[in-house]
Design a protein around this motif. Structure first.
Motif, PDB file in Angstrom:
ATOM      1  N   UNK A  13      -7.320  26.093 -23.511  1.00 13.23           N
ATOM      2  CA  UNK A  13      -7.460  24.640 -23.382  1.00 13.23           C
ATOM      3  C   UNK A  13      -8.919  24.258 -23.131  1.00 13.23           C
ATOM      4  N   UNK A  14      -9.585  24.988 -22.239  1.00 12.92           N
ATOM      5  CA  UNK A  14     -11.003  24.720 -21.957  1.00 12.92           C
ATOM      6  C   UNK A  14     -11.847  24.959 -23.211  1.00 12.92           C
ATOM      7  N   UNK A  15     -11.574  26.030 -23.948  1.00 12.06           N
ATOM      8  CA  UNK A  15     -12.328  26.334 -25.172  1.00 12.06           C
ATOM      9  C   UNK A  15     -12.137  25.231 -26.205  1.00 12.06           C
ATOM     10  N   UNK A  16     -10.910  24.765 -26.401  1.00 15.55           N
ATOM     11  CA  UNK A  16     -10.644  23.670 -27.342  1.00 15.55           C
ATOM     12  C   UNK A  16     -11.330  22.384 -26.906  1.00 15.55           C
ATOM     13  N   UNK A  17     -11.290  22.090 -25.628  1.00 14.72           N
ATOM     14  CA  UNK A  17     -11.938  20.880 -25.121  1.00 14.72           C
ATOM     15  C   UNK A  17     -13.445  20.941 -25.332  1.00 14.72           C
TER      16      UNK A  17
END
Length: 171
Positions: A13-17
């Protein structure tokens, strides 16, 4: 094992954000080609004032490579990029190779042309002429057996027509 799944999901999720933030906000600069952009010819009336006319244009589309922020390049396509050729610089008949101008919709300021994949636009210009031509009846072909043509009394309601176009053709 139970602790790894939430950590992996959180990492994803952090990588996508972060990726979404970079692509939409930071918007790195890049080059992007655009093909088959239609060309609009401007100032054709200036040719008419000089007794000239446009006969043909070899390049009705051009291709360019544009440089700018990805977010602005994504707003462009071949239908909203304007390519124009100014015919007011032409003052004599013949083949002319002209530069074209590329412009973008309002609000797109940081995009520039990094490469012209189509170098120039070639147009063919001719002298313009008008002429009155008498109408003559010319019968061609053969009649079927048993039919007759009254060639002595053939007539038309129009005696003359005006033709216009390239001087070579009209003459």
């Amino acid at each position: 094992m139970k602790n790894k799944i939430p950590v992996l999901l959180l990492s994803l999720i952090v990588a996508l954000a972060l990726w979404l933030y970079v692509v939409t906000t930071v918007s790195p600069e890049t080059d992007q080609p655009f093909y088959n952009i239609p060309v609009a010819l401007e100032n054709e009336r200036s040719l008419e004032r000089q007794g000239l006319m446009l006969v043909s244009s070899d390049e009705t589309v051009v291709s360019v490579k544009l440089h700018g922020r990805r977010a602005e390049l994504n707003k462009l396509d071949r239908s909203n990029i304007q390519v124009t050729v100014d015919l007011s610089t032409v003052s004599e008949p013949g083949s002319h190779t002209l530069n074209y101008k590329v412009s973008f919709p309002n609000g797109i300021n940081s995009v520039t042309v990094s490469q012209r994949l189509t170098a120039n636009v070639t147009v063919e210009i001719a002298e313009y002429a008008e002429k009155s031509v008498p109408v003559q009846i010319v019968l061609q072909g053969t009649l079927e057996q048993g039919l007759m043509a009254d060639t002595d009394n053939a007539s038309t309601s129009v005696q003359k027509v005006w033709v216009s176009g390239p001087k070579q053709t009209v003459d």
